[in-house]
Design a protein around this motif. Structure first.
Motif, PDB file in Angstrom:
ATOM      1  N   ASN A 466       0.802  -1.223   0.000  1.00  0.00           N
ATOM      2  CA  ASN A 466       0.000   0.000   0.000  1.00  0.00           C
ATOM      3  C   ASN A 466       0.835   1.274   0.000  1.00  0.00           C
ATOM      4  O   ASN A 466       0.288   2.361   0.074  1.00  0.00           O
ATOM      5  CB  ASN A 466      -0.949  -0.004   1.201  1.00  0.00           C
ATOM      6  CG  ASN A 466      -2.100  -0.969   1.020  1.00  0.00           C
ATOM      7  OD1 ASN A 466      -3.053  -0.689   0.303  1.00  0.00           O
ATOM      8  ND2 ASN A 466      -2.008  -2.130   1.659  1.00  0.00           N
ATOM      9  N   GLY A 467       2.166   1.136  -0.055  1.00  0.00           N
ATOM     10  CA  GLY A 467       3.016   2.319  -0.102  1.00  0.00           C
ATOM     11  C   GLY A 467       3.067   3.095   1.197  1.00  0.00           C
ATOM     12  O   GLY A 467       3.366   4.288   1.194  1.00  0.00           O
ATOM     13  N   VAL A 482      10.580  -2.960  -4.902  1.00  0.00           N
ATOM     14  CA  VAL A 482       9.575  -3.729  -5.641  1.00  0.00           C
ATOM     15  C   VAL A 482       8.625  -2.876  -6.475  1.00  0.00           C
ATOM     16  O   VAL A 482       7.957  -3.400  -7.377  1.00  0.00           O
ATOM     17  CB  VAL A 482       8.739  -4.620  -4.683  1.00  0.00           C
ATOM     18  CG1 VAL A 482       9.626  -5.589  -3.933  1.00  0.00           C
ATOM     19  CG2 VAL A 482       7.920  -3.786  -3.715  1.00  0.00           C
ATOM     20  N   ASN A 483       8.538  -1.551  -6.207  1.00  0.00           N
ATOM     21  CA  ASN A 483       7.450  -0.810  -6.858  1.00  0.00           C
ATOM     22  C   ASN A 483       7.788   0.634  -7.215  1.00  0.00           C
ATOM     23  O   ASN A 483       6.894   1.398  -7.599  1.00  0.00           O
ATOM     24  CB  ASN A 483       6.203  -0.826  -5.978  1.00  0.00           C
ATOM     25  CG  ASN A 483       4.921  -0.714  -6.788  1.00  0.00           C
ATOM     26  OD1 ASN A 483       4.938  -0.815  -8.011  1.00  0.00           O
ATOM     27  ND2 ASN A 483       3.819  -0.494  -6.105  1.00  0.00           N
ATOM     28  N   LYS A 534       2.658  -6.161  -4.245  1.00  0.00           N
ATOM     29  CA  LYS A 534       2.256  -4.965  -4.977  1.00  0.00           C
ATOM     30  C   LYS A 534       0.957  -5.235  -5.733  1.00  0.00           C
ATOM     31  O   LYS A 534       0.655  -6.373  -6.076  1.00  0.00           O
ATOM     32  CB  LYS A 534       3.363  -4.531  -5.939  1.00  0.00           C
ATOM     33  CG  LYS A 534       3.752  -5.584  -6.946  1.00  0.00           C
ATOM     34  CD  LYS A 534       5.039  -5.271  -7.681  1.00  0.00           C
ATOM     35  CE  LYS A 534       4.933  -4.098  -8.603  1.00  0.00           C
ATOM     36  NZ  LYS A 534       6.134  -3.920  -9.435  1.00  0.00           N
ATOM     37  N   PHE A 535       0.209  -4.158  -5.999  1.00  0.00           N
ATOM     38  CA  PHE A 535      -0.965  -4.259  -6.850  1.00  0.00           C
ATOM     39  C   PHE A 535      -0.515  -4.432  -8.299  1.00  0.00           C
ATOM     40  O   PHE A 535       0.610  -4.079  -8.666  1.00  0.00           O
ATOM     41  CB  PHE A 535      -1.827  -3.003  -6.720  1.00  0.00           C
ATOM     42  CG  PHE A 535      -2.456  -2.840  -5.366  1.00  0.00           C
ATOM     43  CD1 PHE A 535      -3.548  -3.601  -4.991  1.00  0.00           C
ATOM     44  CD2 PHE A 535      -1.955  -1.905  -4.457  1.00  0.00           C
ATOM     45  CE1 PHE A 535      -4.127  -3.452  -3.739  1.00  0.00           C
ATOM     46  CE2 PHE A 535      -2.528  -1.743  -3.210  1.00  0.00           C
ATOM     47  CZ  PHE A 535      -3.626  -2.521  -2.842  1.00  0.00           C
ATOM     48  N   ALA A 536      -1.395  -4.966  -9.121  1.00  0.00           N
ATOM     49  CA  ALA A 536      -1.066  -5.184 -10.529  1.00  0.00           C
ATOM     50  C   ALA A 536      -0.700  -3.858 -11.188  1.00  0.00           C
ATOM     51  O   ALA A 536      -1.354  -2.831 -10.966  1.00  0.00           O
ATOM     52  CB  ALA A 536      -2.245  -5.828 -11.244  1.00  0.00           C
ATOM     53  N   ASP A 541      -5.165   1.196  -7.971  1.00  0.00           N
ATOM     54  CA  ASP A 541      -4.580   0.931  -6.654  1.00  0.00           C
ATOM     55  C   ASP A 541      -3.057   1.017  -6.702  1.00  0.00           C
ATOM     56  O   ASP A 541      -2.422   1.497  -5.753  1.00  0.00           O
ATOM     57  CB  ASP A 541      -5.001  -0.444  -6.147  1.00  0.00           C
ATOM     58  CG  ASP A 541      -6.445  -0.472  -5.675  1.00  0.00           C
ATOM     59  OD1 ASP A 541      -6.967   0.599  -5.302  1.00  0.00           O
ATOM     60  OD2 ASP A 541      -7.054  -1.555  -5.697  1.00  0.00           O
ATOM     61  N   SER A 542      -2.468   0.534  -7.790  1.00  0.00           N
ATOM     62  CA  SER A 542      -1.018   0.585  -7.931  1.00  0.00           C
ATOM     63  C   SER A 542      -0.522   2.025  -7.950  1.00  0.00           C
ATOM     64  O   SER A 542       0.449   2.376  -7.268  1.00  0.00           O
ATOM     65  CB  SER A 542      -0.584  -0.144  -9.205  1.00  0.00           C
ATOM     66  OG  SER A 542       0.804  -0.020  -9.411  1.00  0.00           O
ATOM     67  N   ARG A 543      -1.175   2.877  -8.738  1.00  0.00           N
ATOM     68  CA  ARG A 543      -0.733   4.269  -8.823  1.00  0.00           C
ATOM     69  C   ARG A 543      -0.948   4.994  -7.496  1.00  0.00           C
ATOM     70  O   ARG A 543      -0.136   5.841  -7.103  1.00  0.00           O
ATOM     71  CB  ARG A 543      -1.477   5.004  -9.945  1.00  0.00           C
ATOM     72  CG  ARG A 543      -1.210   4.482 -11.336  1.00  0.00           C
ATOM     73  CD  ARG A 543       0.249   4.115 -11.567  1.00  0.00           C
ATOM     74  NE  ARG A 543       1.147   5.261 -11.442  1.00  0.00           N
ATOM     75  CZ  ARG A 543       2.444   5.167 -11.309  1.00  0.00           C
ATOM     76  NH1 ARG A 543       3.041   3.978 -11.259  1.00  0.00           N
ATOM     77  NH2 ARG A 543       3.186   6.248 -11.211  1.00  0.00           N
ATOM     78  N   LYS A 544      -2.019   4.671  -6.792  1.00  0.00           N
ATOM     79  CA  LYS A 544      -2.242   5.287  -5.478  1.00  0.00           C
ATOM     80  C   LYS A 544      -1.112   4.919  -4.521  1.00  0.00           C
ATOM     81  O   LYS A 544      -0.635   5.766  -3.756  1.00  0.00           O
ATOM     82  CB  LYS A 544      -3.583   4.820  -4.906  1.00  0.00           C
ATOM     83  CG  LYS A 544      -4.803   5.478  -5.538  1.00  0.00           C
ATOM     84  CD  LYS A 544      -6.087   4.973  -4.874  1.00  0.00           C
ATOM     85  CE  LYS A 544      -7.315   5.646  -5.467  1.00  0.00           C
ATOM     86  NZ  LYS A 544      -8.570   5.132  -4.860  1.00  0.00           N
ATOM     87  N   ALA A 545      -0.691   3.648  -4.551  1.00  0.00           N
ATOM     88  CA  ALA A 545       0.385   3.217  -3.662  1.00  0.00           C
ATOM     89  C   ALA A 545       1.687   3.930  -3.995  1.00  0.00           C
ATOM     90  O   ALA A 545       2.422   4.362  -3.095  1.00  0.00           O
ATOM     91  CB  ALA A 545       0.570   1.698  -3.753  1.00  0.00           C
ATOM     92  N   VAL A 546       1.993   4.074  -5.293  1.00  0.00           N
ATOM     93  CA  VAL A 546       3.230   4.739  -5.711  1.00  0.00           C
ATOM     94  C   VAL A 546       3.220   6.205  -5.288  1.00  0.00           C
ATOM     95  O   VAL A 546       4.219   6.722  -4.761  1.00  0.00           O
ATOM     96  CB  VAL A 546       3.417   4.605  -7.240  1.00  0.00           C
ATOM     97  CG1 VAL A 546       4.558   5.492  -7.711  1.00  0.00           C
ATOM     98  CG2 VAL A 546       3.681   3.154  -7.617  1.00  0.00           C
TER      99      VAL A 546
END
Length: 787
Positions: A466-467, A482-483, A534-536, A541-546
């Motif tokens: 979730n970053g 990882v992300n 990590k999210f796909a 969700d991935s961009r929110k975590a980044v």
């Protein structure tokens, strides 16, 4: 008389550990010497009160001394506690010599003790008090001390955080007691004594058992912070499995490397506790009850970068003449034994070696653990949670890496560990809504300091996903691995930088661990755990975590401001995923103009470099191939640009790691309405090597010889020279570096090994071959040794 120094104590203890590996006679002498001169790992507090006169003790219940009045029921208890595989619990070694077994149990569970007295135990008149201690301040805290009166009637009632015990049955002068170990006590070596009191007598008698015993974490117990049960294969895989795989290679073709964790082998448990104890003193030893603290310490002491004189010395130079190449290790026991024999860090390790040893130490003490490989693993050196690459333009206007500015790197792969535990320390801050229990990442490979020492984690995988980079420990660093986005910056002539590109899908690919069950080489597939970390890629969700991570970074950069212009031309770098040593490789760059207008491509450059897996390329290129003519790109048509990398070009220039970095650069010219576009593509690849073919019987009789035949075909056009072969595995004495005949070009190698063992069970053997021209080949075989 001056007190014995810590150094002298350590030297004596190291001498004691050394003797564990040289047979029972030598061991017995050293044990006696240790009893006379040196405290145990966790020295006892002894109250040396004057002994009462025998006349004062008439009628007082006494524990029988000869033969010993206390039987620890080692075989029965170790089977119930899943500790019967430890070498120290055995009564016979591999060749049939008698041993003196020791008790190993797990907290949060009961074990039985038989006590024999000089007369029958009288429930109405006699009382029995048990006292357990560990550490020099064992009576100061509940984690390191327990005292209770034996419960004689009724059903036993135990609290998860307190010692307790009750009378099971009585047979003449002998009673069977059940003792409960609290699920919150410190792990390590414990002592205990039994005190008898008899009504009508003023005196009591304390019998201190001469042998200590070991208490470990208990992943089978729901009250233990390491409880994993049957989650994802649970205890059978992540605690009891003593062989496995670590993955190397590339995201396109992960390659398994066999590893003998060997946590049950001779001396490994003792060594694991010794190295962990380096980071604790009398006042902090109670923290051995906390797996969060213990895991963090393990990640610290497996490397030797701090003052704790840890196990392994890291080396990424390619020069290992004064030690052993990291590629030549296939298991942890040989490393740990060498460390215990010399008292010095073992040369040399790289990430998969650090991870393999970490898995061994964790599983030895009952902490569920697995080795995890992250392909495209980023190393963020400036705490920005982005991977920043800087470029300058050459005379032709093509972007090339600015070697003076690039400190961040992306490793071909990096191997660390997951450990399983609860995180009450985070819950204390976040409240009951905390969801950070379960798998935690730790990393023993020395990269950056964490709170002043070279360690990393434990960090909840859910926080990484979730970053949430402010969560302890080291979430920002592992998130970047990882992300993180790779940000490309152009360094202008005045020294300022402008953002020219962002690659969101380059970091953190095919995160891999050995699947639950039999080793991958025997049919069990690799488990991809990318979705846990990590999210796909490309999802909201991935961009929110980044972006959450970028906002929480210690030193954020302005990498996400402004809209930017979308590229017209889509480029893809392509090649075969699985290329073996000695094979040629075709490389191509494709370009598709996605706009409605014609664009012009001003040449393509392919470059191939030798590369260490940790992201550092050699300055000397293997191959540079330039396509200089301009190409007009019409809309929606695919164009291909090719080059072939021949084996004769790369074989003289790559090292034993067999890693290469493939780069492709191109420039799309500026038009009246569209800006110039830069193409910077790169892939990492590890060339495959032959796997040794192993033929050996599926079963063998205990103590009888059997034959294992090792073969492979030389894939090179050169003769293999300076050849050696060997094997290692649990239950068998390792054989290393046996000289072999040269192997002709394209010829077949064959070697027969004769083996036998006195131990029963299922064993995995890893066979090895090495030569001057072809390095570190391996293959594995399994055998079930029956009585």
């Amino acid at each position: 008389m001056p007190e014995e120094s810590e150094t002298d104590s350590l030297d004596d203890f190291l001498e004691f550990i050394r003797c564990l590996f040289y047979g029972p006679k030598e061991k017995s002498k050293k044990v006696e010497k240790r009893k006379e001169k040196l405290p145990k790992l966790n020295p006892k507090n002894k109250d040396d009160k004057p002994r009462a006169n025998d006349d004062d003790l008439l009628g007082v219940l006494k524990v029988q001394e000869k033969p010993p009045g206390i039987d620890l029921k080692i075989q029965e208890n170790t089977e119930l506690h899943h500790t019967d595989k430890y070498y120290c619990t055995k009564d016979e070694d591999e060749v049939g010599n008698a041993l003196e077994p020791e008790l190993v149990v797990r907290r949060g569970q009961t074990f039985k003790i038989a006590v024999t007295f000089d007369r029958p135990y009288n429930v109405e008149k006699d009382d029995l008090i048990f006292e357990f201690k560990t550490g020099t301040l064992g009576d100061a805290r509940k984690e390191t001390h327990g005292r209770f009166k034996l419960q004689e009637t009724g059903k036993p009632k135990y609290r998860h955080d307190k010692w307790g015990g009750y009378l099971v049955k009585q047979d003449g002068n002998t009673i069977i007691t059940e003792v409960y170990i609290p699920a919150t006590c410190a792990i390590g070596e414990w002592s205990f004594c039994v005190t008898t009191k008899t009504k009508g007598q003023k005196k009591s008698i304390a019998y201190e058992h001469p042998e200590d015993f070991y208490i470990l974490f208990n992943p089978w117990c729901k009250d233990d912070a390491t409880y994993i049960g049957d989650v994802e294969g649970g205890t059978e895989e992540y605690v009891l499995n003593d062989t496995g795989l670590v993955y190397r290679g590339s995201a396109w073709f992960p390659r398994p490397k066999e590893w003998n964790f060997g946590q049950f082998e001779e001396g490994i448990l003792e060594a694991a506790l010794l190295v962990i104890m380096k980071c604790f003193n009398a006042k902090t030893q109670f923290r051995l009850s906390d797996p969060v603290t213990v895991a963090r310490v393990i990640a610290q002491v497996v490397n030797c970068c701090d003052e704790d004189n840890g196990i392994l010395w890291g080396n990424w130079s390619g020069n290992y003449e004064d030690g052993t190449s990291p590629l030549d290790w296939y298991g942890s026991p040989r490393i740990i034994r060498k460390y215990m024999e010399t008292g010095k860090p073992v040369k040399y390790g790289q990430c998969w070696v650090f991870s393999g040893v970490t898995t061994t130490i964790c599983r030895a003490i009952g902490l569920p653990a697995r080795s995890v490989t992250n392909f495209g693993s980023a190393h963020d050196t400036d705490w920005s949670c982005t991977i920043d690459k800087y470029f300058v333009r050459d005379e032709a206007g093509i972007l090339i890496p600015d070697k003076d500015s690039n400190n961040d790197s992306i490793w071909n792969y990096h191997v660390w560990n997951d450990v399983y535990m609860t995180r009450p320390d985070i819950k204390a801050i976040k409240g009951d809504t905390c969801d950070y229990d379960g798998w935690q990442a730790i990393d023993a490979t020395p990269q950056e300091r964490s709170k002043g020492v070279f360690t990393c984690g434990p960090c909840p995988l859910n926080a990484i996903k979730n970053g949430e980079v402010t969560i302890d420990y080291d979430c920002d660093f592992i998130f970047s691995e990882v992300n993180a986005d790779e940000i490309h910056w152009e360094v202008l002539p005045d020294g300022s930088c402008i953002k020219i590109d962002m690659k969101a899908e380059k970091v953190g690919k095919s995160i891999s661990t050995k699947a639950v069950g039999d080793s991958g080489i025997f049919g069990s597939p690799r488990e991809d755990v990318t979705g846990i970390y990590k999210f796909a890629e490309g999802t909201e969700d991935s961009r929110k975590a980044v972006l959450r991570a970028a906002c929480g970074a210690k030193r954020p950069k302005d990498a996400y401001g402004g809209g930017g212009e979308k590229d017209d031309v889509e480029f893809k770098l392509m090649h075969e995923a699985n290329v073996n040593l000695g094979e040629d490789m075709d490389i191509k760059l494709t370009a598709v103009n996605k706009s409605e207008y014609k664009r012009e491509l001003s040449g393509v450059v392919f470059r191939v470099f030798p590369k260490n897996y940790n992201g550092h390329c050699s300055m000397q290129a293997i191959k540079i191939h330039e396509i200089k003519e301009d190409t007009e790109l019409v809309p929606n048509k695919e164009y291909e640009f090719k080059c072939t990398l021949k084996s004769t070009e790369y074989l003289p220039k790559i090292d034993s790691g067999r890693n290469m970095n493939i780069q492709a650069f191109a420039l799309v010219k500026k038009t009246r309405s569209r800006n110039m576009q830069n193409c910077v593509k790169e892939h990492d690849i590890e060339l495959g090597a032959p796997t040794l073919n192993i033929e050996m019987p599926a079963t063998a009789k205990r103590g009888e010889e059997f034959v294992a035949t090792v073969t492979f075909t030389n894939p090179l056009l050169d003769e293999l020279t300076c050849c050696t072969a060997g094997y290692e595995g649990n239950g068998f004495k390792a054989v290393t570096g046996q000289p072999q005949s040269n192997v002709p070009a394209a010829g077949k190698f064959e070697k027969k090994f004769t083996l036998k063992t006195k131990q029963k069970g299922d064993f995995t053997l890893t066979f090895k071959f090495n030569s001057k021209e072809l390095h570190f080949l391996s293959g594995s075989g399994k055998v079930k040794v029956e009585a």
